[in-house]
Design a protein around this motif. Structure first.
Motif, PDB file in Angstrom:
ATOM      1  N   SER A 142      36.568  47.310  42.140  1.00  0.00           N
ATOM      2  CA  SER A 142      35.426  47.153  41.231  1.00  0.00           C
ATOM      3  C   SER A 142      35.649  47.945  39.966  1.00  0.00           C
ATOM      4  O   SER A 142      36.408  48.912  39.923  1.00  0.00           O
ATOM      5  CB  SER A 142      34.141  47.615  41.913  1.00  0.00           C
ATOM      6  N   HIS A 143      34.985  47.472  38.942  1.00  0.00           N
ATOM      7  CA  HIS A 143      35.035  48.186  37.668  1.00  0.00           C
ATOM      8  C   HIS A 143      33.662  48.057  37.041  1.00  0.00           C
ATOM      9  O   HIS A 143      33.096  46.973  37.004  1.00  0.00           O
ATOM     10  CB  HIS A 143      36.108  47.586  36.760  1.00  0.00           C
ATOM     11  N   VAL A 144      33.176  49.153  36.590  1.00  0.00           N
ATOM     12  CA  VAL A 144      31.841  49.131  35.999  1.00  0.00           C
ATOM     13  C   VAL A 144      31.944  48.890  34.499  1.00  0.00           C
ATOM     14  O   VAL A 144      32.695  49.562  33.791  1.00  0.00           O
ATOM     15  CB  VAL A 144      31.128  50.470  36.264  1.00  0.00           C
ATOM     16  N   VAL A 145      31.172  47.934  34.059  1.00  0.00           N
ATOM     17  CA  VAL A 145      31.105  47.659  32.617  1.00  0.00           C
ATOM     18  C   VAL A 145      29.675  47.929  32.178  1.00  0.00           C
ATOM     19  O   VAL A 145      28.740  47.325  32.698  1.00  0.00           O
ATOM     20  CB  VAL A 145      31.469  46.194  32.323  1.00  0.00           C
ATOM     21  N   SER A 146      29.557  48.851  31.263  1.00  0.00           N
ATOM     22  CA  SER A 146      28.234  49.105  30.712  1.00  0.00           C
ATOM     23  C   SER A 146      27.970  48.103  29.601  1.00  0.00           C
ATOM     24  O   SER A 146      28.652  48.097  28.595  1.00  0.00           O
ATOM     25  CB  SER A 146      28.203  50.500  30.106  1.00  0.00           C
ATOM     26  N   TYR A 147      26.983  47.310  29.818  1.00  0.00           N
ATOM     27  CA  TYR A 147      26.701  46.301  28.786  1.00  0.00           C
ATOM     28  C   TYR A 147      25.270  46.491  28.297  1.00  0.00           C
ATOM     29  O   TYR A 147      24.315  46.287  29.031  1.00  0.00           O
ATOM     30  CB  TYR A 147      26.891  44.895  29.370  1.00  0.00           C
ATOM     31  N   ASN A 148      25.156  46.901  27.067  1.00  0.00           N
ATOM     32  CA  ASN A 148      23.820  47.202  26.548  1.00  0.00           C
ATOM     33  C   ASN A 148      23.466  46.390  25.326  1.00  0.00           C
ATOM     34  O   ASN A 148      22.764  46.853  24.438  1.00  0.00           O
ATOM     35  CB  ASN A 148      23.743  48.689  26.208  1.00  0.00           C
ATOM     36  N   CYS A 149      23.980  45.206  25.296  1.00  0.00           N
ATOM     37  CA  CYS A 149      23.684  44.366  24.141  1.00  0.00           C
ATOM     38  C   CYS A 149      22.944  43.125  24.580  1.00  0.00           C
ATOM     39  O   CYS A 149      22.729  42.905  25.767  1.00  0.00           O
ATOM     40  CB  CYS A 149      24.984  43.954  23.449  1.00  0.00           C
ATOM     41  N   SER A 150      22.604  42.325  23.604  1.00  0.00           N
ATOM     42  CA  SER A 150      21.961  41.058  23.958  1.00  0.00           C
ATOM     43  C   SER A 150      23.013  40.149  24.579  1.00  0.00           C
ATOM     44  O   SER A 150      24.208  40.363  24.416  1.00  0.00           O
ATOM     45  CB  SER A 150      21.360  40.422  22.706  1.00  0.00           C
ATOM     46  N   PRO A 151      22.535  39.168  25.324  1.00  0.00           N
ATOM     47  CA  PRO A 151      23.479  38.345  26.085  1.00  0.00           C
ATOM     48  C   PRO A 151      24.565  37.736  25.208  1.00  0.00           C
ATOM     49  O   PRO A 151      24.291  37.246  24.122  1.00  0.00           O
ATOM     50  CB  PRO A 151      22.593  37.239  26.667  1.00  0.00           C
ATOM     51  N   PRO A 152      25.798  37.756  25.668  1.00  0.00           N
ATOM     52  CA  PRO A 152      26.893  37.212  24.883  1.00  0.00           C
ATOM     53  C   PRO A 152      26.954  35.704  25.048  1.00  0.00           C
ATOM     54  O   PRO A 152      26.234  35.140  25.860  1.00  0.00           O
ATOM     55  CB  PRO A 152      28.125  37.865  25.507  1.00  0.00           C
ATOM     56  N   LYS A 153      27.809  35.083  24.282  1.00  0.00           N
ATOM     57  CA  LYS A 153      27.932  33.638  24.390  1.00  0.00           C
ATOM     58  C   LYS A 153      28.978  33.229  25.412  1.00  0.00           C
ATOM     59  O   LYS A 153      28.912  32.180  26.019  1.00  0.00           O
ATOM     60  CB  LYS A 153      28.309  33.050  23.033  1.00  0.00           C
ATOM     61  N   THR A 154      29.983  34.048  25.547  1.00  0.00           N
ATOM     62  CA  THR A 154      31.011  33.744  26.544  1.00  0.00           C
ATOM     63  C   THR A 154      31.580  35.041  27.089  1.00  0.00           C
ATOM     64  O   THR A 154      31.357  36.121  26.536  1.00  0.00           O
ATOM     65  CB  THR A 154      32.209  32.965  25.950  1.00  0.00           C
ATOM     66  N   PHE A 155      32.304  34.923  28.156  1.00  0.00           N
ATOM     67  CA  PHE A 155      33.101  36.052  28.631  1.00  0.00           C
ATOM     68  C   PHE A 155      34.273  35.486  29.413  1.00  0.00           C
ATOM     69  O   PHE A 155      34.317  34.288  29.704  1.00  0.00           O
ATOM     70  CB  PHE A 155      32.284  37.009  29.492  1.00  0.00           C
ATOM     71  N   GLY A 156      35.206  36.333  29.739  1.00  0.00           N
ATOM     72  CA  GLY A 156      36.336  35.816  30.492  1.00  0.00           C
ATOM     73  C   GLY A 156      37.180  36.901  31.111  1.00  0.00           C
ATOM     74  O   GLY A 156      37.039  38.084  30.779  1.00  0.00           O
ATOM     75  N   LEU A 157      37.980  36.478  32.037  1.00  0.00           N
ATOM     76  CA  LEU A 157      38.912  37.399  32.676  1.00  0.00           C
ATOM     77  C   LEU A 157      40.242  36.682  32.800  1.00  0.00           C
ATOM     78  O   LEU A 157      40.295  35.523  33.205  1.00  0.00           O
ATOM     79  CB  LEU A 157      38.393  37.775  34.077  1.00  0.00           C
ATOM     80  N   THR A 158      41.271  37.355  32.396  1.00  0.00           N
ATOM     81  CA  THR A 158      42.593  36.761  32.572  1.00  0.00           C
ATOM     82  C   THR A 158      43.480  37.734  33.311  1.00  0.00           C
ATOM     83  O   THR A 158      43.369  38.946  33.158  1.00  0.00           O
ATOM     84  CB  THR A 158      43.274  36.449  31.228  1.00  0.00           C
ATOM     85  N   PHE A 159      44.294  37.206  34.164  1.00  0.00           N
ATOM     86  CA  PHE A 159      45.299  38.041  34.806  1.00  0.00           C
ATOM     87  C   PHE A 159      46.373  37.156  35.438  1.00  0.00           C
ATOM     88  O   PHE A 159      46.195  35.946  35.562  1.00  0.00           O
ATOM     89  CB  PHE A 159      44.691  38.954  35.870  1.00  0.00           C
ATOM     90  N   ASN A 160      47.457  37.755  35.772  1.00  0.00           N
ATOM     91  CA  ASN A 160      48.516  37.071  36.542  1.00  0.00           C
ATOM     92  C   ASN A 160      48.488  37.608  37.954  1.00  0.00           C
ATOM     93  O   ASN A 160      48.219  38.794  38.163  1.00  0.00           O
ATOM     94  CB  ASN A 160      49.891  37.350  35.934  1.00  0.00           C
ATOM     95  N   TYR A 161      48.733  36.741  38.864  1.00  0.00           N
ATOM     96  CA  TYR A 161      48.772  37.236  40.248  1.00  0.00           C
ATOM     97  C   TYR A 161      49.815  36.493  41.077  1.00  0.00           C
ATOM     98  O   TYR A 161      50.184  35.367  40.762  1.00  0.00           O
ATOM     99  CB  TYR A 161      47.389  37.122  40.895  1.00  0.00           C
ATOM    100  N   TRP A 162      50.300  37.169  42.086  1.00  0.00           N
ATOM    101  CA  TRP A 162      51.139  36.491  43.073  1.00  0.00           C
ATOM    102  C   TRP A 162      51.008  37.214  44.422  1.00  0.00           C
ATOM    103  O   TRP A 162      50.560  38.355  44.471  1.00  0.00           O
ATOM    104  CB  TRP A 162      52.584  36.387  42.620  1.00  0.00           C
ATOM    105  N   VAL A 163      51.335  36.484  45.393  1.00  0.00           N
ATOM    106  CA  VAL A 163      51.137  37.024  46.754  1.00  0.00           C
ATOM    107  C   VAL A 163      52.467  37.024  47.498  1.00  0.00           C
ATOM    108  O   VAL A 163      53.219  36.053  47.479  1.00  0.00           O
ATOM    109  CB  VAL A 163      50.135  36.167  47.569  1.00  0.00           C
ATOM    110  N   ASP A 164      52.712  38.151  48.085  1.00  0.00           N
ATOM    111  CA  ASP A 164      53.890  38.281  48.951  1.00  0.00           C
ATOM    112  C   ASP A 164      53.400  38.452  50.370  1.00  0.00           C
ATOM    113  O   ASP A 164      52.813  39.483  50.698  1.00  0.00           O
ATOM    114  CB  ASP A 164      54.660  39.545  48.542  1.00  0.00           C
ATOM    115  N   ALA A 165      53.622  37.454  51.195  1.00  0.00           N
ATOM    116  CA  ALA A 165      53.103  37.616  52.581  1.00  0.00           C
ATOM    117  C   ALA A 165      53.908  36.764  53.537  1.00  0.00           C
ATOM    118  O   ALA A 165      54.692  35.911  53.136  1.00  0.00           O
ATOM    119  CB  ALA A 165      51.625  37.185  52.609  1.00  0.00           C
ATOM    120  N   SER A 166      53.687  36.973  54.757  1.00  0.00           N
ATOM    121  CA  SER A 166      54.383  36.131  55.723  1.00  0.00           C
ATOM    122  C   SER A 166      53.653  34.808  55.819  1.00  0.00           C
ATOM    123  O   SER A 166      52.489  34.691  55.466  1.00  0.00           O
ATOM    124  CB  SER A 166      54.456  36.827  57.095  1.00  0.00           C
TER     125      SER A 166
END
Lengths: 330, 327, 495
Positions: C147-171
């Motif tokens: 988890s990560h806490v984001v303090s947001y104290n503004c009026s509602p935004p129009k968009t938001f997003g999250l980008t990341f790369n991921y991969w899984v190493d498993a059996s």
């Protein structure tokens, strides 16, 4: 009574550096039907005076005192509208220096004369047009050229048109400012003769301003010599030319070579005309005058009569001057 | 005598200019590297149509023959077919010309009337607020990008306080009745013409004022005053009359610039005129349309210049009557 | 040859002396100096370069609007949070943990799940039939919640997003799920994204954006709804929850997450806001000085140089050359400038250099006429006659005698040509005919018009470029008039 009486007229130009005293307490008379010549170097105030009489001053020029009586009425005191309607051009008109530019290039010459008439008299256009044609005839221009434009005339003829225009309202006085300066000698004599004839015929009074003494000698009855905004010598033309008394007047008259006299060296007067912002104290001519004494540097000389015929001179050293002696000659 | 010769000379120049423009049009679109055909005839036509049009435009002929065919076509008012609409360019232009004319006339008349009146009025009032205003307005007209002012005005009166229409020459669908339609059109005209006037009147006012001042300094003005004429007459009858030639020259000399400016105005306000047509054609690479529009605009400019010469000749008697001397 | 050739001779120091005393001229000069400074030091005046986009939301307003206009009181500015291993807090960990690793210089968050040994095997029945015993209840999934806490104290935004790369190493027998949830301060959770896989998964990019249709559907919204204002409807602390669940196999399951960035494009940004692509307007304005100054100066310079040369040659040589060239000038002046620039620009290409040449090609005529008439009068002057009498060639006379005397006129003319060149370039760019990759003020206005400044009432996009053009032009007009006053007194205004 003289038709034009000027007493103690003062006109100064206001500049950033102070007042330029172009006309400083000038007085003279012009009799009915007579011509007064105003002579002097450039910058002595002659044109300024003419412009002052007609109240055609630029925005920084103002009359600071004195009176100009036309037929007994002080025209300095009239308000602008009254002056424009009853005096300007109707009683006093002017022939300007460099008449070439005095005429509007996009109007016909006849129309320009008619315009002057109609501004002062309530006559039908046709009558004014007829008068304009007569005036053109009077100055020696074919009346049929009424409809032509200024650029179709030569210099001398333009000058005559301007004279005709000046006569349009039958004024009492005409002021002519260097009427012939821009013309060549032949044309000059023609124009002068024309003016003379007219004057005699119409019984006009004239103030002729020029630096050319020969013109004054030819046409005027009286002469006033101006120096640095003041009149220094005044009187009948014959008297003054015969016996110029004021040192400056003497220098001026004598500097014109006489074709009949024996050959002498022509001398110019040393020095320069004074700065009218701060003229010299006392007699304005004293820095250049060989006769200058202490009193000359302190007191301004008054015009005093010498001899007869109201020949007046403004000089402290008048007594020192002998008749016939040229103080400028070695 | 002088006048007709003068007139003939100016006419000659006009013809030469047109000739040059024709040739330029020809050269630019046909002699450029690459296939000229693609610039004249829409490649989307069928091969038969292309062949036929090629013949008509003489694209297979040697350049000189092409040139004569081209000039011939121009005289027949054949400007080709638009790529986008496949209609003859002439017809498209005919539709749009009245709109451009209306906008142009409205802007032009208002600007000159307002500009010149302000200029004349302030010439006699030196140093006052009006005077400084005119100098400022003139400067403004010269340095400020006109299209920017138009954009701002559009945003202000079209979007912010939406009282004026934001595009077009009239509403779609147009209202009923002649009067309403007429008013509707005027409503649409306000912003384009008005913005033109606001931007441009300053330079007219300034120029008029300067010319008046110069005229007022002339000797014949002093004479006129000396003659005892009332000041009003001096201003109107003498100063103004001699000021007319330079002002008339200015008016007509500014016409070509205004014609050019119309392109921008029409684009900004989506005015259905020749200027916008040119821009659209260029953007869509509709070469015949672009050529046609350009030719029309250039023709208009040449006519304006000629008109300027004629009027100038009438107003300045020195040209009309001929330089003379003593007769 | 001494400077005595110059009849209007005014030396540089005297010129400066006189120039200094004219207030308008000094004002003009200072303004130009400011612009030049800005052009040179552009990279220092703005942290961005003009090509950067997506710095903020479309047509964001300037950031200082917040202090000035109540409407923008709590408008959000761009939020960009890089979520590396250090930024995540582990709010729940069952059977797994978070490890930080470094791969090729980047910090990568690795969620590692212990392998779970199965207590019972599936036993085989007789004779090949597979007896299915009751499958034990689903093995517990190991969970790691970042988890990560984001303090947001503004009026509602129009968009938001999250980008990341991921991969899984498993059996191969493991199952892994990854989920992204945002928890509002009130505790409401929005499940925005999820992905599950068995076994190993190669590197994938995750691009979660509130404008995505899939996201909207996931939330039960239609395509016309905006998730962002709903999610970020109140002010407070929001939690970003990236949860990995896994039924690991025999090997430990590793979920790699790299280059994670959470962003909320701001509604306010920078000194002048952002354009339709999210690029910084202040940067465009600053870099625009470079182009405008260089185009203005070079176009004016070239046209004046050509005009002067033609004017001197025609005026001096006269005859056929003169006649011909003057006709050319007449004809060129009769062609409407803007339309022909438009056409030529479209055909010949939109590079900056083309624009300069085109503008110059149609601007030299005025100078030519002026210089020609000046040359005509100079030609009759004594010093020219004497030079010719002493055997100087035409070229020599033109260059050494005529040119220096014509320069004062030319100089003033050139300065006054610059605003015209700048305005022409601005007009052309505004109409869309400039190089689209180059940020000039005209193009800024073009973009403003074409990409929505009007409908969004974004006057802050429209006003600054126009002001920039105006002040620069005014400055040159002041300078030009002052130079004219000093060098060419004939043209002084009659007072």
């Amino acid at each position: 009574m003289a038709i034009l009486e000027v007493r103690d007229l003062k006109m100064y130009y206001k500049t950033l550096r102070g007042h330029v005293k172009a006309v400083d307490s000038v007085s003279f008379d012009i009799e009915r039907g007579k011509a007064l010549g105003i002579a002097g170097e450039s910058g002595c105030g002659k044109t300024s005076m003419a412009v002052t009489v007609l109240r055609l001053l630029p925005s920084n020029g103002k009359i600071h005192g004195g009176s100009v009586k036309l037929d007994g009425i002080d025209i300095v005191k009239l308000d602008d509208e009254e002056f424009r309607k009853s005096v300007r051009w109707k009683k006093i008109s002017m022939v300007f220096q460099g008449a070439m530019n005095a005429l509007n290039p996009v109007h016909r010459v006849g129309d320009q004369i008619v315009e002057a008439i109609l501004a002062h008299e309530d006559v039908p256009h046709q009558e004014a047009a007829t008068r304009a044609e007569e005036l053109l005839d009077m100055v020696g221009i074919n009346p049929k050229r009424y409809k032509e434009y200024p650029h179709e005339f030569s210099g001398g003829m333009k000058q005559r048109v301007v004279i005709a225009m000046a006569l349009a309202c039958n004024p009492d006085v005409i002021i002519a400012d260097e009427p012939t300066t821009a013309l060549d000698v032949m044309v000059q004599s023609q124009v002068l003769k024309a003016m003379e004839d007219l004057r005699k015929r119409l019984d006009l009074s004239m103030m002729l301003i020029t630096h050319d003494l020969s013109v004054i000698a030819q046409t005027c009855d009286n002469i006033a010599i101006m120096y640095a905004g003041k009149i220094v010598e005044y009187g009948n033309v014959i008297d003054v030319f015969d016996n110029p008394t004021h040192p400056y007047g003497m220098g001026l008259v004598k500097s014109f070579p006489n074709i009949k006299a024996e050959r002498t060296r022509v001398r110019s007067l040393p020095g320069f005309p004074p700065n009218l912002l701060a003229p010299p104290k006392g007699c304005r001519f004293h820095p250049r005058c060989p006769l200058a004494g202490d009193i000359c540097m302190e007191e301004e000389p008054e015009l005093i009569e010498i001899g007869s015929n109201s020949h007046k001179v403004a000089c402290h050293k008048v007594d020192m001057l002998e008749r016939g002696v040229n103080i400028w000659e070695q | 005598m002088g006048f007709s010769r003068y007139l003939l000379r100016r006419l000659g120049y006009a013809v030469i200019v047109l000739f040059v423009i024709m040739t330029f049009n020809f050269a630019i679109f046909r002699l450029m590297p690459g296939d000229a055909t693609k610039m004249i005839i829409d490649p989307m036509f069928t091969p038969e149509a292309i062949a036929e049009l090629k013949r008509q435009f003489g694209l297979d002929d040697p350049p000189l023959v092409q040139y004569f065919k081209y000039v011939g076509n121009l005289f027949k008012f054949d400007l080709g077919l638009s790529f986008s609409t496949r209609r003859p360019v002439v017809n498209e232009l005919k539709e749009r010309l009245p709109n451009t004319a209306v906008l142009f006339l409205a802007s032009f008349t208002l600007t000159t009337i307002i500009g010149i009146s302000v200029g004349v009025y302030t010439a006699s009032k030196r140093g006052t607020f009006g005077d400084n205003f005119v100098t400022g307005a003139g400067l403004f007209a010269f340095a400020v990008p006109s299209f920017w002012i138009q954009l701002l005005l559009l945003m202000l009166f079209g979007y912010y306080i939406p009282i004026l229409p934001i595009h077009g020459t009239m509403s779609a669908p147009p209202p009923d009745g002649f009067l309403l339609q007429f008013l509707d059109r005027i409503h649409h005209l306000i912003l384009p013409a008005g913005s033109n006037v606001i931007v441009a009147f300053g330079s007219w006012a300034l120029y008029t004022r300067n010319t008046m001042l110069e005229a007022l300094g002339q000797d014949y003005i002093v004479t006129a005053r000396a003659k005892g004429l009332p000041e009003n007459t001096v201003l109107r009858h003498h100063a103004l009359r001699s000021v007319l030639p330079p002002i008339v020259t200015l008016i007509f000399g500014a016409l070509p610039g205004m014609v050019s400016g119309a392109v921008i105005t029409e684009t900004i306000f989506s005015w259905h005129g020749v200027g916008k047509y040119l821009m659209d054609a260029v953007m869509q690479q509709d070469y015949p349309a672009a050529q046609g529009a350009f030719y029309l605009i250039a023709l208009a400019v040449v006519i304006c210049n000629l008109a300027a010469d004629i009027v100038y000749g009438i107003v300045d008697p020195r040209i009309r009557v001929g330089e003379g001397g003593a007769k | 040859m001494s400077k005595s050739n110059t009849q209007t001779g005014i030396s540089a120091p005297t010129f400066w002396e006189q120039y200094r005393r004219k207030p308008l001229g000094m004002v003009g000069l200072s303004i130009v100096a400011v612009y030049v400074f800005v052009a040179i030091f552009a990279p220092f005046l703005t942290p961005y370069n003009p090509k950067q986009i997506l710095l903020a939301d479309r047509i964001a307003a300037p950031i200082w609007f917040r202090s000035v206009l109540p409407k923008y009181d709590d408008a959000p500015s761009t939020v960009r949070i890089t979520l590396g291993p250090d930024e995540w807090a582990v709010s729940e960990a069952t059977g797994g943990k978070l490890v930080a690793e470094e791969l090729e210089g980047t910090a990568v968050s690795v969620i590692e799940f212990e392998p779970v040994l199965k207590d019972e095997d599936v036993s085989e029945g007789e004779a090949g039939l597979l007896e299915i015993e009751e499958y034990p209840e689903e093995p517990e999934k190991s969970v790691v919640e970042l988890s990560h806490v984001v303090s947001y104290n503004c009026s509602p935004p129009k968009t938001f997003g999250l980008t990341f790369n991921y991969w899984v190493d498993a059996s191969s027998d493991s199952k892994t799920e990854l989920e992204f949830v945002i928890e509002t301060p009130e505790g409401k959770q929005y499940n925005l994204w999820g992905k599950s896989c068995s076994g190993t998964l190669g590197s994938q990019p995750a691009r979660i954006d509130s404008r995505d249709l899939t996201l909207k559907q996931r939330l039960g919204l239609t395509i016309f709804d905006d998730p962002a204002p709903r999610v970020f409807s109140s002010k407070g602390d929001y939690r970003l929850l990236l949860t990995a669940r896994s039924i690991p196999g025999e090997e430990p399951t590793r979920v790699y997450i790299s280059n994670a960035e959470f962003y909320i494009p701001g509604n306010v940004h920078g000194l002048l806001g952002a354009d339709h692509m999210g690029a910084d307007l202040w940067t465009q304005l600053i870099y625009g000085t470079r182009i405008s100054l260089s185009i203005g100066l070079s176009a004016a310079g070239i046209s004046v140089a050509v005009g002067t040369a033609v004017g001197i040659i025609c005026g001096y040589l006269g005859g056929v050359v003169d006649e011909f060239m003057m006709r050319v000038v007449d004809v060129l002046m009769a062609i409407p400038t803007l339309p022909i620039l438009i056409i030529l620009g479209a055909i010949l290409g939109k590079s900056v250099w083309n624009i300069v040449l085109l503008i110059s090609a149609f601007a030299w005529m005025g100078t030519a006429r002026l210089v020609r008439s000046q040359t005509l009068s100079l030609r009759e002057r004594v010093f020219v006659e004497s030079a010719k009498a002493s055997g100087a060639s035409d070229a020599y006379v033109m260059l050494i005698h005529i040119l220096p005397n014509v320069l004062p006129l030319v100089f003033a003319g050139m300065v006054l040509r610059i605003p015209a060149a700048i305005l022409t370039e601005a007009s052309l760019s505004f109409l869309g005919l400039g190089d689209p990759r180059v940020a000039t003020w005209g193009r800024m206005l073009h973009n403003a018009r074409g990409f929505g400044a009007f409908t969004t009432l974004a006057w802050w996009w429209l006003v600054p470029p126009g002001l920039a053009i105006t002040f620069l032009s005014l400055a040159f007009v002041f300078i030009g008039n002052t130079v004219n006053e000093i060098l060419n007194p004939r043209y002084r205004e009659r007072s």
